[in-house]
Design a protein around this motif. Structure first.
Motif, short mmCIF file in Angstrom:
data_model
loop_
_atom_site.label_atom_id
_atom_site.label_comp_id
_atom_site.label_asym_id
_atom_site.label_seq_id
_atom_site.Cartn_x
_atom_site.Cartn_y
_atom_site.Cartn_z
N LYS B 267 17.13 8.09 30.13
CA LYS B 267 18.10 7.13 29.60
C LYS B 267 19.24 7.05 30.60
O LYS B 267 19.52 8.03 31.31
CB LYS B 267 18.62 7.62 28.25
CG LYS B 267 17.55 7.71 27.15
CD LYS B 267 17.88 6.77 26.01
CE LYS B 267 16.72 6.60 25.04
NZ LYS B 267 16.36 7.87 24.38
N ARG B 327 11.33 6.16 33.66
CA ARG B 327 12.34 5.21 34.11
C ARG B 327 11.76 3.80 34.20
O ARG B 327 12.36 2.83 33.77
CB ARG B 327 12.88 5.66 35.47
CG ARG B 327 13.97 4.77 36.01
CD ARG B 327 14.84 5.48 37.02
NE ARG B 327 14.06 5.93 38.19
CZ ARG B 327 14.64 6.35 39.32
NH1 ARG B 327 15.96 6.40 39.41
NH2 ARG B 327 13.92 6.76 40.33
N ASN B 330 10.83 2.56 30.65
CA ASN B 330 11.95 2.59 29.70
C ASN B 330 11.52 3.21 28.36
O ASN B 330 11.83 2.70 27.29
CB ASN B 330 12.49 1.16 29.50
CG ASN B 330 13.87 1.18 28.87
OD1 ASN B 330 14.59 2.19 28.97
ND2 ASN B 330 14.24 0.11 28.20
#
Lengths: 217, 797
Positions: B267, B327, B330
């Motif tokens: 995050k 990443r 997400n």
């Protein structure tokens, strides 16, 4: 069972899923497959390879879960139902970390297709204790420190508890035989033996005949 | 810290800062069997008072139930492999199918198109392997050079594990294959394929992987790393007896039951990492380095951990891939290696060792010389000189350790790195010397070993085993021959100063301990609960232990048996200080002063009037605030003395000289780990070390195919580890050894627990049984029959 969906597996899918052999569970699975095979050959349509809902009886409760026919029982228990006490280590039937009971007989969840467990009574490590009350074998494992990292422990407990169901007064050799398929890398075996024999001796001494083995007991 | 190159010279010893105000305390010192003594030490003023011997304590030193035993026995403990987060994706690593070459292209399009696939990431850099001193020698390429079959190439993340597995197979890699070598002996040849096109080194890692840099490299041979004391030529000239020997050990894989793996939830504000690791701090550090993130934005969690044995530190390629996939997608991503990959990700290097020992006719050692070659695949750290260097008194020593690069997975720290190999050769050679001198092997060691702990341990061997009834070598008449052997181990006291914790006391009487330190199964949670419990007079099970989370004060990485010796003093200090704050806060309400309060038998009492006694809860109820807390960090060792630990292990076995099978019947071990905190847990670990040692000696062996470069037995049915039927009768004698080095005197047992000695002790017992020296492990039936001269064997090493 009346409302359970009719399940059949394509032969090809079954063979794909069972492509690696390992003695006891494959035989268990093949039996399960054979039991339904006659009716399958008559009229039931083949299902898969897409996902389908099935109903599983686990620890005294019914769960409806959508799986692909290739999903193993271990995968369904862990990934779909969150019952992560059943561990996957080798994923090919050589370490017994994923041992559960199917109809009260130890079986390898990584070598059992989920669809083959339909209509069977499945007991996992979570089903052995009730709330804070542990199964006598679990309590003995804690008392004797029969664990280190703990990753093999659920499978060991399932093997040892099943042994005491079928043989209330085992010898050391019986215990060794019962967990001869359960691999432990930390070397907890001596204390696993001691814990299991302790439960047996306590039961014999107190005149108990059966263990309270999960909710179906 | 690099335990694999551990020597007394290289040991990390924290220096006491000069200007701290101190006081002088008297500490219990020594081994009870020798008679306990008193040792004066200067300690910082705010240190707790010295602990009495275990016999005078309530919880410390008493067999204590494992703190998380019920969670493990009921399957409720959540390991990294068990973590499930909302929207979590499952990933699979794609790895190299050739052992050596360049990647020409990687086509991920088919994998990306598979329904359910959310991200594919191609690796830019391979971690945990040796790196070229001059990286340009690899030539220009978008992709890392492939140097072993199974080298990570890419990762795929999908909505289910099954889709991720399918997608991994759809990643198409085109290679330009190069010649390769997987065998240590072949790799040493001058015309062998070069694993690296120039000199390469592996930096030391948190767990002690890697090895020396700045040593010569010729072809694949990296080294030597040389250690020297005295003059061996002179020493050999002075000797009455010389023994020269040659020994071989195999590659062993760690085979932790939980594979290497991570769940990463990337995050923007914080990256949360669930890691199957031996060091939450090492994971945070490496994530920070790799992703250029501040450590404050990385949270690492390890609540339960399914075995590491030295191989699980840092981010690893798995962690880096999982983070990149998270990443990109997400979403949280779980990436656990599969069993085949777990066999390739790490190993204990093999060895070929040549030893020469000189001695006087009374046994006094005059010189030791060791040359060793070992392959850690594409890594380094195959040295074996620890036991030869540090076990016995010998004025003249020369050791040369060489790493041999091969196209195989990297070696890593593995429970007492280098020492099981070194001990297998060295402790058998010491027995060979005893034979030449016509001395009892225990008596020879009595002559040359200065360790007070091992002296007591040898006495226990004499008292509690059949040693005195040992027959002469090979004297059993029938085909089944019985024998006894012993071997000794040495390990080192390392301390990691990144050992901190916080103890909180709440108004309702709860006591909590928090530290980022992790429990691999050694029982860290339990010993911390005992230490806090001892200070507060409360049962360990009632102390709340929260560890394995970098949001808590930093904890030591668990490698080299550092955990107990590093973190327990900080825990005792924090508990002592929290208790002091509690007493100061409540004394006025109790109508006394803080220094008149003490804990006794689970209650708080007035020192000047023992009739005034309160439960802890009655006392905490008087706190003016709902919580008080104290934080402590490891204080420097009380002395600069450099300490070692050791054990002596005894084996009784039978050899079937017709089938080549060895049946280990009995193991007795006497061991030392400072002040034992929880004897139950220590004995569990020693059992485990012994059984791993038997497994190493008799069964385990990585088998490489020289035609394909693949590991042929990367699974648990063909890579045989010890099972229930091979467990002998085991007895452990644990001695107390008070060292006056910290506020607890605790030390770890992971390394010296049997894994170092068992192969050597079995070798010595085999000689006693048969009159033949086994120079090679594993002692499989084929190797035994070859050793006995009953079958021919192709010499592989």
């Amino acid at each position: 069972m009346a409302d359970a969906p009719k399940i059949e597996v394509s032969r090809r899918g079954f063979l794909k899923g069972a492509g690696v052999t390992a003695a006891s569970t494959v035989i268990e699975s093949a039996k399960a497959f054979g039991r339904e095979a006659n009716s399958a050959l008559q009229s039931v349509p083949t299902v898969g390879p897409g996902p389908l809902p099935i109903k599983l009886h686990i620890n005294g409760e019914e769960h409806i879960v959508t799986v692909e026919p290739r999903y193993t029982l271990a995968e369904t228990l862990r990934d779909n139902l969150g019952l992560t006490g059943t561990k996957v280590v080798c994923d090919r039937g050589s370490c017994s970390a994923c041992t559960v009971w199917i109809d009260k007989v130890p079986a390898l969840a990584c070598m059992t297709l989920s669809v083959d467990a339909v209509g069977r009574e499945i007991t996992t490590i979570e089903g052995l204790s009730h709330g804070d009350t542990m199964h006598p074998v679990q309590a003995a494992f804690v008392k004797h420190d029969a664990m280190q990292c703990g990753f093999c422990t659920p499978g060991m407990v399932m093997s040892c508890a099943a042994l005491l169901e079928r043989n209330p007064n085992p010898s050391l050799a019986d215990v060794k035989h019962a967990v001869s398929g359960n691999l432990c890398r930390c070397g907890t075996y001596p204390k696993v033996f001691a814990a299991t024999l302790d439960v047996a001796q306590h039961r014999v001494a107190s005149g108990l005949v059966t263990l309270s083995a999960g909710r179906e007991a | 810290m690099a335990p694999e190159t551990a020597t007394l010279e290289g040991q990390q010893v924290a220096a006491t800062p000069a200007k701290q105000p101190t006081r002088t305390d008297n500490f219990v010192f020594g081994i009870p069997q020798d008679g306990l003594q008193t040792k004066q030490r200067e300690v910082p003023l705010d240190e707790p008072p010295p602990l009495p011997p275990n016999s005078e304590l309530t919880y410390i030193g008493k067999p204590t139930q494992r703190y998380d035993g019920p969670a493990k026995a009921t399957g409720k403990g959540k390991y990294t492999a068990d973590v499930q987060l909302p929207g979590m994706l499952y990933a699979r690593m794609v790895d190299a199918t050739i052992p050596h070459g360049h990647i020409m292209s990687i086509d991920t399009s088919a994998a990306e198109k598979l329904p359910g696939v959310r991200a594919v990431y191609v690796i830019e850099h391979v971690y945990g392997v040796a790196e070229l001193r001059n990286p340009k020698l690899d030539g220009p390429s978008r992709y890392p050079t492939i140097r072993y079959a199974g080298q990570p190439i890419a990762g795929v993340a999908a909505t289910t594990q099954q889709i991720a597995d399918d997608a991994a197979k759809l990643v198409k890699v085109r290679y330009d294959a190069k010649p390769f070598v997987v065998d240590r002996t072949e790799a040493r040849a001058t015309d062998a394929p070069a694993v690296f096109p120039g000199p390469a080194d592996e930096a030391g890692s948190a767990g002690g992987g890697g090895g020396p840099a700045d040593v010569p490299q010729k072809g694949n041979v990296h080294g030597p790393e040389r250690r020297k004391r005295g003059d061996t030529a002179k020493g050999f000239a002075e000797a009455d007896v010389l023994v020269e020997s040659e020994y071989f050990t195999q590659v062993q894989t760690h085979s932790a039951l939980e594979t290497h793996g991570f769940v990463v939830d990337w995050k923007p504000d914080e990256v949360t990492v669930y890691a199957s690791t031996q060091g939450t701090s090492s994971v945070r550090s490496e994530f920070a380095d790799v992703f250029k993130l501040p450590k404050s934005k990385i949270r690492v969690i390890t609540e339960y951990m399914g075995g590491g044995f030295g191989a699980k530190f840092g981010a690893g390629n798995e962690g880096v891939v999982a983070a990149n996939l998270s990443r990109k997608a997400n979403a949280p991503v779980k990436l656990m290696l599969d069993r085949r990959q777990e066999h390739i990700v790490s190993n204990r290097p093999d060895s070929h060792q040549m030893l020469k020992i000189g001695a006087k006719s009374d046994g006094t050692l005059t010189a030791i010389q060791l040359t060793s070659y070992g392959t850690a695949g594409v890594g380094t750290g195959a040295g074996t000189a620890g036991p030869a260097t540090n076990m016995y008194k010998c004025p003249n020593l020369l050791t040369d350790e060489y790493d041999v690069f091969t196209n195989a997975g990297p070696g890593a720290a593995f429970r007492a790195p280098g020492h099981p190999q070194g001990c297998f050769a060295f402790e058998q050679t010491i027995d060979e010397l005893a034979v030449k001198l016509n001395m009892d092997p225990l008596a020879l060691r009595e002559k040359i070993d200065e360790s007070p702990a091992r002296k007591v341990e040898r006495q226990l061997i004499l008292e509690r085993t059949n040693w005195r009834n040992r027959k002469s070598a090979g004297s059993d008449p029938g085909p089944i021959k019985h024998g006894m052997g012993i071997a000794q181990s040495v390990w080192y006291r390392f301390v990691n100063m990144d050992s901190s914790c916080e103890v909180r006391v709440l108004r309702d009487g709860s006591v909590e301990l928090m530290s980022a330190v992790q429990d691999l199964g050694g029982g860290t949670k339990t010993i911390l609960a005992q230490i806090v419990g001892e200070e507060f007079g409360m049962a360990p099970a009632n102390v709340v232990i929260r560890i394995g989370d970098t949001r808590y004060p930093i904890g030591p990485d668990s490698g080299g048996s550092v955990t107990a010796g590093s973190i327990t003093p900080a825990v005792r200090d924090a508990a002592y200080q929290a208790k002091g704050k509690l007493f100061a806060a409540v004394a006025p309400a109790l109508g006394t002063t803080a220094d008149n309060l003490a804990t006794q038998n689970g209650r708080v009492v007035f020192k000047n009037d023992p009739s005034k006694s309160y439960s802890l809860r009655q006392v905490t109820a008087k706190l003016p605030t709902d919580e008080i807390s104290a934080r402590a960090t490891r204080v420097a060792e009380y002395s600069k003395d450099r300490l070692t630990y050791g054990g002596v292990d005894f084996v009784e076995l039978a050899v079937d000289t017709e089938t080549g099978r060895i049946h280990v019947e009995k193991v007795f071990g006497a061991h030392d780990c400072g002040r034992p905190i929880n004897p139950t847990g220590v004995i569990s670990q020693i059992n485990g070390g012994m059984l791993q040692g038997i497994s190493y000696a008799l069964f385990e062996q990585r088998i490489m195919d020289d035609k394909s470069g693949y590991m042929l037995n990367a699974n648990l049915e063909n890579y045989k580890i010890l099972g229930a039927r091979e467990v002998p009768e085991i007895e452990v004698a644990l001695i107390e050894n008070y060292i006056a080095m910290s506020s607890t005197d605790a030390a770890g047992i992971g390394e010296s627990a049997g894994i170092i000695t068992l192969a050597a002790a079995i070798g010595n017992a085999f000689y006693n049984a048969t009159g033949v020296r086994m120079r090679r492990i594993p002692m499989t039936p084929a190797n035994v029959l070859a050793g006995l001269g009953k079958v021919q064997r192709e010499v592989m090493a």
